[in-house]
Design an enzyme around this catalytic site. Sequence first.
Site, PDB file in Angstrom:
ATOM      1  N   ASP A 195       0.874  -1.174   0.000  1.00  0.00           N
ATOM      2  CA  ASP A 195       0.000   0.000   0.000  1.00  0.00           C
ATOM      3  C   ASP A 195       0.910   1.222   0.000  1.00  0.00           C
ATOM      4  O   ASP A 195       1.512   1.564   1.010  1.00  0.00           O
ATOM      5  CB  ASP A 195      -0.894  -0.032   1.248  1.00  0.00           C
ATOM      6  CG  ASP A 195      -1.671   1.267   1.451  1.00  0.00           C
ATOM      7  OD1 ASP A 195      -1.505   2.205   0.646  1.00  0.00           O
ATOM      8  OD2 ASP A 195      -2.434   1.340   2.425  1.00  0.00           O
ATOM      9  N   GLN A 198       0.771   6.488   0.868  1.00  0.00           N
ATOM     10  CA  GLN A 198       1.480   7.555   1.587  1.00  0.00           C
ATOM     11  C   GLN A 198       2.932   7.698   1.148  1.00  0.00           C
ATOM     12  O   GLN A 198       3.649   8.540   1.685  1.00  0.00           O
ATOM     13  CB  GLN A 198       1.427   7.309   3.103  1.00  0.00           C
ATOM     14  CG  GLN A 198       0.030   7.290   3.696  1.00  0.00           C
ATOM     15  CD  GLN A 198      -0.654   8.652   3.640  1.00  0.00           C
ATOM     16  OE1 GLN A 198      -0.028   9.682   3.389  1.00  0.00           O
ATOM     17  NE2 GLN A 198      -1.960   8.664   3.855  1.00  0.00           N
TER      18      GLN A 198
END
Lengths: 403, 132
Positions: A195, A198
């Site tokens: 993921d 960010q």
Amino acid sequence: MRNVRGDFPVLARTVNGHPLVYLDSAATAQKPIQVIEAIARFYREANANVHRGLYALSVEATELYENARKKIAALIGARPEEVIFTRGTTESLNLLAYSLGEARVREGDGILVTVMEHHANLIPWQELARRKGAALSAVRITPDGELDMDDFRRRLSARTAVVAVTHISNVLGTINPIPEISREAHRVGALVVVDAAQSIPHLPVDVRELGCDFLAFSGHKMLGPTGIGVLWGRRELLEEMPPFLTGGEMIREVWIDRATWNDLPYKFEAGTPPIAQAVGLGAAVEYLAGLGMEEVRRHEEELTGLLLEGLKAREYVEIYGPHEPQKRGGVVAFNLRGIHPHDVATLLDQEGIAIRAGHHCAQPLHRLLGVPASCRASVYVYNTPEEIELFLAALDGVWEQLG
Amino acid sequence: MSPYEDLIIDHWRHPRNKGTLPDPDVDVTEANVPCGDVVRLQLKVRNGKVEDVRFDGRGCAISMASASLLTEMLKGKRLEELEKMHQEELLEALGGVIKPRLNCALLPFRTLRKALKALGETGSRVDPPSYR
């Protein structure tokens, strides 16, 4: 890095009578005029559906759409056909949990996540584990908020099918050692899903250097529009996976009772894609490349250092996550002793300062930290040292009023 | 308008009727899961009137001040009156609440509705209330 504030129209406005100090880029980034204009220009000058049109306008729209894909591929060191446009990180991860889950996860297999995952990289795997009868387990963190790599090795086994891990925690800011995680996971035959929501917006990322198998991120956190994100995957794995959404565009030949699938990446892009959003994201990537991702990182590390120093100097503040700016992204979660984060956010808002307060879609992590919620300040290319000063001074004001 | 009027700060720092009752007629808890705010409300009812009330909980200044203020509004009231009480009364008593924080301010009110419903269902000491 050059002062870019003039490129971001929204930063010129006031909030509650004060100049806006936007410290919530980890939730969504503001947009430079170059991105706003690229989207408007597409609708004004080149709007048409892609891939099917035999007329000039459609050919032009298709070129713009595919150029955006190439820009993104170049940014992350990937091949364009491995770059799939989705609605965002959440959809990218759901696509994976369904398609990869279908292709690779069997009853009794292990799925490994971490306690610092955003719900978007937890719930899809939870649901997959439930559907398949697989065992979901979560790697712990150290007291400093770093991933406990010994615990990771203990939980990793030959039965582990998938390791799903965040590159940078959206709460702790921790930068996880993806190359090491990938090496260890591949040694036991597990696939690695990252993921990168960010990380891609904030530091140089090369998928081959990370060594992972899949990478998911969102456009709106990297100066682009909402409604578009990316899933990158290794070609051979994407080939092996069944489609997620079905319908137009993702097919080659269709009969009433069966169909065959289109080539990559179109196999995973059913329906009319977010064309203008892709063009906008392409412009965002160009903008970031113009600044240089190394420079973006350097700028944010400086601001994060100021944030951490300022917060550490205030005895009424508790900080979560690593205390060294080199070990984290530009997101800092904290609490003021005895004050609910919502009260902090409301009072800062009165000063025109936008921060986030809540569980930041990471409930298991907050349970572990022993707090129902936290405040979170996050920085990006347009933030300045002066804004950090304003924020810290306003925090003192909150403490005076409620502390 | 400051979102933290003196009244809110006062009730937050010095909560009224905070604690628990030894033998309440109703004891309910409501939460705002996203922010972790929790309000527990206990009522002692006699002759259809709130004889005593306590709240407990944790959360932001607005939710806690609102709970404290609400307990003051409940004491001595007839249950029928409380059934008809509108959330605006609480918001007005708080001196107005900014939009993003309405959910915090209204958590104690939702807890009260739950308490009244529980009293109605057990039917012990009150007439079954009517609900919208």
